[in-house]
Enzyme design. Structure first.
Site, mmCIF file in Angstrom:
data_model
loop_
_atom_site.group_PDB
_atom_site.id
_atom_site.type_symbol
_atom_site.label_atom_id
_atom_site.label_comp_id
_atom_site.label_asym_id
_atom_site.label_seq_id
_atom_site.Cartn_x
_atom_site.Cartn_y
_atom_site.Cartn_z
ATOM 1 N N GLN A 167 32.993 45.706 43.997
ATOM 2 C CA GLN A 167 34.455 46.689 44.283
ATOM 3 C C GLN A 167 35.270 46.581 42.758
ATOM 4 O OE1 GLN A 167 36.344 46.557 48.145
ATOM 5 N NE2 GLN A 167 37.766 45.240 47.155
ATOM 6 N N GLU A 209 42.853 51.900 42.927
ATOM 7 C CA GLU A 209 43.568 50.983 42.076
ATOM 8 C C GLU A 209 43.733 51.605 40.868
ATOM 9 O OE1 GLU A 209 42.062 47.221 42.859
ATOM 10 O OE2 GLU A 209 42.657 46.900 44.915
ATOM 11 N N ASP A 246 35.367 41.299 41.236
ATOM 12 C CA ASP A 246 35.624 41.020 42.386
ATOM 13 C C ASP A 246 34.459 41.646 43.364
ATOM 14 O OD1 ASP A 246 36.402 40.902 45.249
ATOM 15 O OD2 ASP A 246 38.132 42.210 45.130
ATOM 16 N N GLU A 291 35.427 37.024 42.236
ATOM 17 C CA GLU A 291 36.179 36.688 43.337
ATOM 18 C C GLU A 291 35.375 37.094 44.329
ATOM 19 O OE1 GLU A 291 39.493 39.453 45.475
ATOM 20 O OE2 GLU A 291 39.683 39.076 43.241
ATOM 21 N N ASP A 318 39.465 35.206 48.132
ATOM 22 C CA ASP A 318 40.444 36.322 48.553
ATOM 23 C C ASP A 318 40.161 36.266 49.830
ATOM 24 O OD1 ASP A 318 41.997 38.183 49.289
ATOM 25 O OD2 ASP A 318 40.906 39.708 48.123
ATOM 26 N N LYS A 343 48.015 36.906 48.100
ATOM 27 C CA LYS A 343 48.685 38.417 48.431
ATOM 28 C C LYS A 343 49.681 38.049 49.580
ATOM 29 C CE LYS A 343 44.247 40.895 47.660
ATOM 30 N NZ LYS A 343 42.846 41.535 48.467
ATOM 31 N N ARG A 372 47.562 44.959 46.427
ATOM 32 C CA ARG A 372 46.793 45.334 47.630
ATOM 33 C C ARG A 372 46.411 46.809 47.105
ATOM 34 N NH1 ARG A 372 45.807 41.823 52.061
ATOM 35 N NH2 ARG A 372 43.652 43.111 51.916
ATOM 36 N N SER A 373 45.142 47.431 47.688
ATOM 37 C CA SER A 373 44.833 48.727 47.399
ATOM 38 C C SER A 373 45.675 49.658 47.804
ATOM 39 C CB SER A 373 43.550 49.072 47.855
ATOM 40 O OG SER A 373 43.342 48.549 49.334
ATOM 41 N N LYS A 394 46.690 40.502 39.313
ATOM 42 C CA LYS A 394 45.653 41.282 39.467
ATOM 43 C C LYS A 394 46.631 42.487 40.164
ATOM 44 C CE LYS A 394 42.089 41.870 42.244
ATOM 45 N NZ LYS A 394 41.136 41.415 43.074
#
Length: 433
Positions: A167, A209, A246, A291, A318, A343, A372-373, A394
Site C-alpha cells: 500500500q 495520500e 506499509d 508496517e 496498525d 490513529k 488516515r487516507s 506519517k
C-alpha cells in the site's frame, strides 16, 4: 471561564469527497475549538465504529447525519457546563454515555470530533499552542520533539487504482538536521520521482495520500524507482534517506486459503514465506520500517516476523493494534512487533490515544503518529506528534493540501519552538539508534 457553553456539529467533506463530522466547542470565555474526524480506507476489523447513515439516497449511504445528531443532542447535553481543561473526564463521559466497546451508539467520528475540539478550545482558553496543551494533559509539560516524517511517495493497495499490492512506499529524511530541511529533502525527491516515472512512460497520477500510483512490474520495482529518484535529487540512500513500507497485508490475505496473494506480480506466499520475502527486500534496500507486514489476525506469523527482523528494523502494528491499549498489551506480552501506529479515529478519543502512546513508550515500543487516507484540512496530528514527543509522523506525500496542511503546521511549530524541539533523525526509529 473554560466551561463549555455550547457544542455544534455539522457534516463536512473529507479529501475523498465523503462526509465526515466537524464539531465546534464554545467556552464561556468565547474560546472556540473546531475539529474534524478523519476516515480510513484499509481499516482494521477491531477499530472503533465510524457511524454512517446507510441512506443510499444521500452520499451513496455514507452520510453522517446520525453522528452529527448525536453531537448536537445527547453529547452536547452531557457536556454543557463541564470544564474543557478536564479532557479525560469529558472523554470518559462520552465513552460511558455511548455505552459500547466500539463506540457504535454515537460513532467514533462523533466522539472524536468533540474530543479534539475540546482540546483545541482549552488550548485557546489557556492562550497556549495546541501542542503545549497536549503535552500538559499528557503529563509531559514542555517536552517536545520534531517528528521524522514517513513520506508516502508511491501509493498502492487500497489507496490507488493500480496493480501494486503493497500500500505505501515511503522515504524518511533521517539525515536532515531539522524538520524544515527534512521536508525539503522529501519534496525534492518527490519531484525527482515524478521525472523518473515520466521518463519511463509511467503514470504520474496520484493516489489518496498524494503519492504517485503507477502500474509497475513488481512491488520491488517501486523501491527501485525511489532509489533512482533519491540519487537524482542528490541524496544518498541509507545515509540521508531510509525507506519504509506499509504492506497493509490484511488487504491481500486470503483467509480461506491462508495465503498472501500478491496479484500484481502473480506470487503467493505462506505467512513464513512472506516474512522471508520482506526480509529479502530489507537486504536489497535500506528499509528500516515495515508496517502491517502480515494480516491483523496472523499473530503466530507476527511472532515469527518479530524474531526474524525485530532486532534490526521497526515493525509497526496498525490494523494489528488499532491504537487499542488492550490489544497493544497483548502484543507487548507476546513479543509481537516493536512499534504502534497511532490513529485518533481507530480508538475515538484524545485520552485513549494518549494512553496508547504512553503504553507503547513504557514498553520500549516506538509510536508513529498517523493520518488516515480520508483526511481534511485539520492538522491536529502535527500538534499531537510534537506534544507527545512521539518522534515519527506519517502524513502522506508532498502534494494534496489535506497532507501538506500537516507539514506546514509542523514548520510553524518548529519555528515557534526553536531549539526546544529537537529533530533526532535516525535514532527515533526502532532498531536504528
Amino acid at each position: 471561564m473554560s466551561q463549555i457553553v455550547d457544542i455544534k456539529a455539522r457534516e463536512v467533506l473529507d479529501s475523498r469527497g465523503n462526509p465526515t463530522v466537524e464539531a465546534d466547542v464554545i467556552l464561556a470565555d468565547g474560546s472556540v475549538g473546531s475539529a474534524c474526524a478523519p476516515s480510513g480506507a484499509s481499516t482494521g476489523s477491531r477499530e472503533a465504529l465510524e457511524l454512517r447513515d446507510g441512506d443510499k439516497s444521500r452520499y451513496l449511504g455514507k452520510g453522517v447525519l446520525k453522528a452529527v445528531a448525536a453531537v448536537n443532542g445527547p453529547i452536547r447535553d452531557a457536556l454543557i457546563g463541564k470544564d474543557a481543561l478536564a479532557q479525560a473526564e469529558i472523554d470518559h463521559i462520552m465513552i460511558d454515555l455511548d455505552g459500547t466497546e466500539n463506540k457504535s451508539t454515537f460513532g467514533a467520528n462523533a466522539i472524536l470530533a468533540v474530543s479534539l475540539a475540546v482540546a483545541k478550545a482549552a488550548a485557546i482558553s489557556k492562550k497556549v499552542p495546541l501542542y503545549a496543551h497536549i503535552a500538559d494533559i499528557n503529563g509531559t509539560p514542555g517536552v517536545y520533539s520534531m517528528p521524522v516524517p514517513m513520506m508516502n511517495i508511491i501509493n498502492g493497495g487500497e489507496h490507488a487504482d493500480n496493480n501494486v499490492d503493497i500500500q505505501e512506499f515511503m522515504i524518511q529524511p533521517v539525515g536532515a538536521p531539522n524538520f524544515r530541511e527534512a521536508l525539503r529533502y522529501g519534496a525534492e525527491i518527490f519531484h525527482a520521482l515524478k521525472k523518473v516515472l515520466s521518463d519511463r512512460g509511467l503514470s504520474t497520477a496520484v493516489g489518496d495520500e498524494g503519492g504517485f500510483a503507477p502500474d509497475l512490474s513488481s512491488n520491488a520495482e517501486a523501491l527501485a524507482v525511489i532509489k533512482e529518484a533519491v540519487a537524482a535529487a542528490g541524496y544518498e540512500l541509507g545515509k540521508d534517506i531510509t525507506l519504509a513500507m506499509d504492506c497493509a497485508a490484511s488487504e491481500f490475505y486470503d483467509k480461506e486459503a491462508n495465503i498472501y496473494d500478491l496479484k500484481g506480480e502473480g506470487k503467493k506466499f505462506t505467512s513464513e514465506e512472506f516474512n522471508f520475502f520482506l526480509q529479502d527486500l530489507t537486504k536489497q534496500y535500506p528499509i528500516v520500517s515495515i508496517e502491517d507486514g502480515l494480516d491483523e489476525s496472523d499473530w503466530d506469523g507476527f511472532a515469527h516476523q518479530t524474531k526474524l527482523m525485530g532486532d534490526k528494523i521497526q515493525l509497526v502494528g496498525d490494523d494489528l493494534f488499532v491504537t487499542n491499549t488492550k490489544i497493544l498489551q497483548r502484543g507487548i506480552d507476546n513479543g509481537i512487533a516493536n512499534s504502534i501506529l497511532i490513529k485518533f479515529n481507530q480508538i475515538g478519543s484524545l485520552t485513549e490515544t494518549l494512553a496508547a502512546i504512553k503504553m507503547a513508550k513504557d514498553a520500549g515500543f516506538t509510536a508513529v503518529i498517523s493520518h488516515r487516507s480520508g483526511e481534511t484540512e485539520d492538522a491536529t496530528i502535527a500538534d499531537l506528534a510534537v506534544g507527545t514527543a512521539a518522534g515519527q509522523i506519517k502524513t502522506g506525500s508532498l502534494c494534496r493540501s489535506d497532507r501538506v496542511a500537516k507539514y506546514n503546521q509542523l514548520l510553524r511549530i518548529e519555528e515557534q519552538l526553536g531549539g526546544k524541539a529537537p529533530y533526532k533523525g535516525r535514532s527515533e526509529i526502532k532498531g536504528q539508534a
